[in-house]
Design a protein around this motif. Structure first.
Motif, PDB file in Angstrom:
ATOM      1  N   UNK A 126       0.900  -1.233  -0.138  1.00 27.84           N
ATOM      2  CA  UNK A 126      -0.026  -0.212   0.014  1.00 27.84           C
ATOM      3  C   UNK A 126       0.931   1.287   0.073  1.00 27.84           C
ATOM      4  N   UNK A 127       1.942   1.270   0.783  1.00 27.50           N
ATOM      5  CA  UNK A 127       2.923   2.482   0.494  1.00 27.50           C
ATOM      6  C   UNK A 127       3.360   2.704  -0.701  1.00 27.50           C
ATOM      7  N   UNK A 128       3.549   1.706  -1.522  1.00 27.84           N
ATOM      8  CA  UNK A 128       4.169   1.712  -2.758  1.00 27.84           C
ATOM      9  C   UNK A 128       2.940   2.118  -3.539  1.00 27.84           C
ATOM     10  N   UNK A 129       1.788   1.792  -3.517  1.00 26.20           N
ATOM     11  CA  UNK A 129       0.505   2.230  -4.058  1.00 26.20           C
ATOM     12  C   UNK A 129       0.473   3.955  -3.970  1.00 26.20           C
ATOM     13  N   UNK A 130       0.610   4.421  -2.616  1.00 26.15           N
ATOM     14  CA  UNK A 130       0.559   5.767  -2.245  1.00 26.15           C
ATOM     15  C   UNK A 130       1.359   6.540  -3.237  1.00 26.15           C
ATOM     16  N   UNK A 131       2.642   6.209  -3.168  1.00 28.69           N
ATOM     17  CA  UNK A 131       3.890   6.913  -3.888  1.00 28.69           C
ATOM     18  C   UNK A 131       3.421   6.995  -5.319  1.00 28.69           C
TER      19      UNK A 131
END
Length: 85
Positions: free
Chosen positions: A48-53
């Motif tokens: 999810x953190x990669x998706x946010x980025x």
């Protein structure tokens, strides 16, 4: 009793706990009928953190998550903290 506080971010604490206790239960959601280990939580938070980025969310950005108490809210909390938003 005095408890010494750790000087670390939520993400660092999650990573440390995951390394020490990967198979221990991190989340139980009775209404969603789910249970996640620290290893699974860490995995979903990283995704999810990669998706946010990928969505263009950067450090210091403010985000809002409008959701009931659920696993996804917790994933979002840790993921936004991980990227510094």
């Amino acid at each position: 009793t005095y408890i010494k506080l750790k000087n670390m971010t939520m993400s660092q604490l999650l990573e440390e706990t995951t390394l020490k206790h990967p198979t221990h239960t991190a989340i139980i959601s009775a209404h969603q009928n789910t249970k996640y280990s620290y290893e699974e939580l860490f995995h979903f938070v990283n995704i999810l953190s990669r998706c946010f980025i990928g969505l263009g969310i950067n450090m210091q950005d403010k985000i809002g998550v409008y959701a009931p108490n659920c696993n996804e809210w917790l994933f979002s909390q840790f993921a936004s903290s991980k990227i510094g938003a």
